[in-house]
Design a protein around this motif. Sequence first.
Motif, PDB file in Angstrom:
ATOM      1  N   LEU A 135      62.621  68.378 -54.463  1.00 41.50           N
ATOM      2  CA  LEU A 135      63.257  67.023 -53.913  1.00 41.50           C
ATOM      3  C   LEU A 135      64.568  66.735 -54.586  1.00 41.50           C
ATOM      4  O   LEU A 135      65.508  66.303 -53.952  1.00 41.50           O
ATOM      5  N   ALA A 150      64.035  67.980 -45.146  1.00 43.96           N
ATOM      6  CA  ALA A 150      63.529  67.042 -45.798  1.00 43.96           C
ATOM      7  C   ALA A 150      61.944  67.110 -45.697  1.00 43.96           C
ATOM      8  O   ALA A 150      61.070  66.486 -46.534  1.00 43.96           O
ATOM      9  N   THR A 169      67.092  69.358 -52.793  1.00 40.86           N
ATOM     10  CA  THR A 169      67.243  68.921 -51.505  1.00 40.86           C
ATOM     11  C   THR A 169      67.985  67.698 -51.370  1.00 40.86           C
ATOM     12  O   THR A 169      68.669  67.449 -50.307  1.00 40.86           O
ATOM     13  N   ALA A 170      68.089  66.802 -52.440  1.00 41.30           N
ATOM     14  CA  ALA A 170      68.817  65.394 -52.124  1.00 41.30           C
ATOM     15  C   ALA A 170      70.061  65.486 -51.844  1.00 41.30           C
ATOM     16  O   ALA A 170      70.612  64.885 -51.093  1.00 41.30           O
ATOM     17  N   GLU A 210      68.457  69.413 -40.900  1.00 43.25           N
ATOM     18  CA  GLU A 210      68.185  68.271 -41.752  1.00 43.25           C
ATOM     19  C   GLU A 210      66.539  67.913 -41.887  1.00 43.25           C
ATOM     20  O   GLU A 210      65.981  67.510 -42.845  1.00 43.25           O
ATOM     21  N   ALA A 211      65.917  67.752 -40.770  1.00 46.90           N
ATOM     22  CA  ALA A 211      64.358  67.244 -40.704  1.00 46.90           C
ATOM     23  C   ALA A 211      63.646  68.282 -41.646  1.00 46.90           C
ATOM     24  O   ALA A 211      62.731  68.017 -42.418  1.00 46.90           O
ATOM     25  N   LEU A 264      70.665  66.227 -48.334  1.00 46.88           N
ATOM     26  CA  LEU A 264      70.231  65.124 -47.334  1.00 46.88           C
ATOM     27  C   LEU A 264      70.881  63.748 -47.413  1.00 46.88           C
ATOM     28  O   LEU A 264      71.291  63.052 -46.496  1.00 46.88           O
TER      29      LEU A 264
END
Length: 102
Positions: A93, A48, A96-97, A44-45, A100
Amino acid sequence: MSTGQHHTGSGSDIRRAVRHGIITVVFALACFAVAALSQNPLHEAMIAAAPAVMFIGAFSALWVTFRTWRAGGRWQVWQGASWFLLAASVMMLMATAPVLLD
């Protein structure tokens, strides 16, 4: 204000801006590659981190745009690179939202 290697009228500005964009995209894609090969929480890191890398690349290109403009150079090339990277970072973004927010 000193701006380093800004040559007005030469193709070096274009090469530098394109190289900056390519390196930024490669680093963002490398974040995805590491994420694909890892487990939580690194997974996850790194997902992000990919849009963050793109945003950093976009804002650094905007900084070079400003410095080149102040020096009287070909700032339009860097502004184009900035817009490309900013648009790519927003798209990344949005992609990937969902991952996340799970």
